[in-house]
Design an enzyme around this catalytic site. Sequence first.
Site, short mmCIF file in Angstrom:
data_model
loop_
_atom_site.label_atom_id
_atom_site.label_comp_id
_atom_site.label_asym_id
_atom_site.label_seq_id
_atom_site.Cartn_x
_atom_site.Cartn_y
_atom_site.Cartn_z
N ASP A 1 1.08 -1.05 0.12
CA ASP A 1 0.24 -0.12 0.03
C ASP A 1 0.97 1.49 -0.16
OD1 ASP A 1 -2.07 -1.68 0.26
OD2 ASP A 1 -2.38 -0.86 2.52
N LYS B 1 -4.14 3.09 -2.83
CA LYS B 1 -5.17 3.63 -1.37
C LYS B 1 -4.09 4.85 -0.76
CE LYS B 1 -6.48 -0.90 -0.24
NZ LYS B 1 -7.52 -1.84 1.58
N MET C 1 -8.39 8.24 10.26
CA MET C 1 -8.81 8.73 8.90
C MET C 1 -9.81 10.05 9.23
SD MET C 1 -9.73 4.83 7.53
CE MET C 1 -10.37 4.52 8.70
#
Length: 510
Positions: free
Chosen positions: A36, A58, A173
């Site tokens: 990733d 991602k 996030m």
Amino acid sequence: MNEGKVYLLGAGPGDPGLLTVRAREVLEAADVVVYDYLANEGFLDYCPEGAELVYAGKRGGEHTLSQEEINRVLVDRAGRGLTVARLKGGDPYVFGRGAEEAEQVVEAGAAFEVVPGITSAVAAPAYAGIPLTHRGFSSSVSFVTGHESADKGESALDWQALARSASTLVFFMGVKNLASITANLLRAGLDGGTPAALVRWGTTCRQTTLVESLERIAEEAQKAGYTAPALLIVGGVVSLKERLDWFEKRPLLGRGVVVTRAREQASGLVRTLEDMGACCLQFPTIRISPLKDYEAVDRAVRELSRYDSLVFTSVNGVKHFFDRLRRQGLDSRAFGGRRLAAIGPATADELRGRGLEPDFVPRRYVAEEVVQGIIHHGGFGERILIPRAETAREVLPRELERAGFEVNVLPVYRTELAHNDAEVLLEAMGRGEVHYVSFTSSSTVHNFFKLVGPERLRPYTEQGLRLACIGPVTEETLSEYGFACQVWPERYTVPELAQAIARDAAGGER
Ligand code: SAH
């Protein structure tokens, strides 16, 4: 056929030192690596040559491969009997969709293992001086997704419970939804003065932390332009940062330093700079290569007894000379009673590593001082051999000859221009990511300007980019291109150059 296997690997939060030993072992044996964006790309160097590298993307919503495609690659390669490393940032089972991938692998009947990683939720606060628990503040921790908490629609989170828990809250996030996260927490009853922190790019050289009260942090983060990846930490433990800070005190944290040394020689400088927090950008200008013809060197090696002494001027000179010695079945004993001088501590250490203690190491590499030192030391005889690079400065041999020695200069290796993409470097400068360019020899200066024209560097030095030189000779070469050197060490060694850059960054005097 071997049985294939999928390893779900945690790559840790970004600091290369925070990869686990087990994860490294798996990478070293991997046939395929699917990685990733957040995982440190340096880890790919651990993979065997020829391993298949698949970038899954991602980055903040941008997916190079869809989740289905990723799953398909994992299952397909394992089915072909290959060892597949699925490398994910932090810990694979903490908000990383690792579980979904594992389910697919299990469903397809492939073998799998999980290698937990250090999650950013633990590491980034620790590097920011924030412990997640402390008897005086909180006795539980919640890891919360900040992804689902947009104002619209029903939030899956029980805000009341989070606010009541007296837990340290860590939101992943959450940068985009910061305003709604904090509003929800305040509405659910958390005090507006509760300390909060936003740690961006935790554990990397780009780490920054914003500390604010819960009611102010969203606004301040927006003003400061905070973007992902960052973690929001809420709770009394944030107040410990003042006392427990360590990483963010590093003198070069966030400073971009270009290293122009040959890649083979750069690791020491890069390590020292990185330990002080710098973001190193390797831009090797030199490539060290063997000579085309070693006849002259081999002859000198055979006839060592004709010389009274040797002067080694570089680590590479020692390495290449010994390489020829070894090829002739000889070792350090071939030096017999010859006197040895090493110009600089690194060269001296290279000799010591071969069981030879240099008789003389000058305090500074200034030709006159070296010659005076050799004369003063005595015992160097008349005939001196200088194994060194094919093209090098003539000052030392000339001064030794002037002092009455018979000097034989012996090229034992070559330096060539290393080809590098100047555009990548100039783009980094354009983004304001470069604060220093370091030069460790005159040839790094000459070659740097062959790759990056002086007129292309000029706008950046005018804006404050600083140039660091190892010593006066390098500084003089830089001035030939019309540039001044702002940083240089007291002693002309690589470790001291790094220290000088750190002092300069701290605003100290030389
Ligand atoms: N599995 C990962 C988390 C993946 S979700 C882990 O265990 O760390 C991605 C989110 O993790 C980012 O949006 C950010 O909130 C957080 N994150 C990951 N690496 C980070 C870092 N180095 N510094 C701060 N936050 C980070």
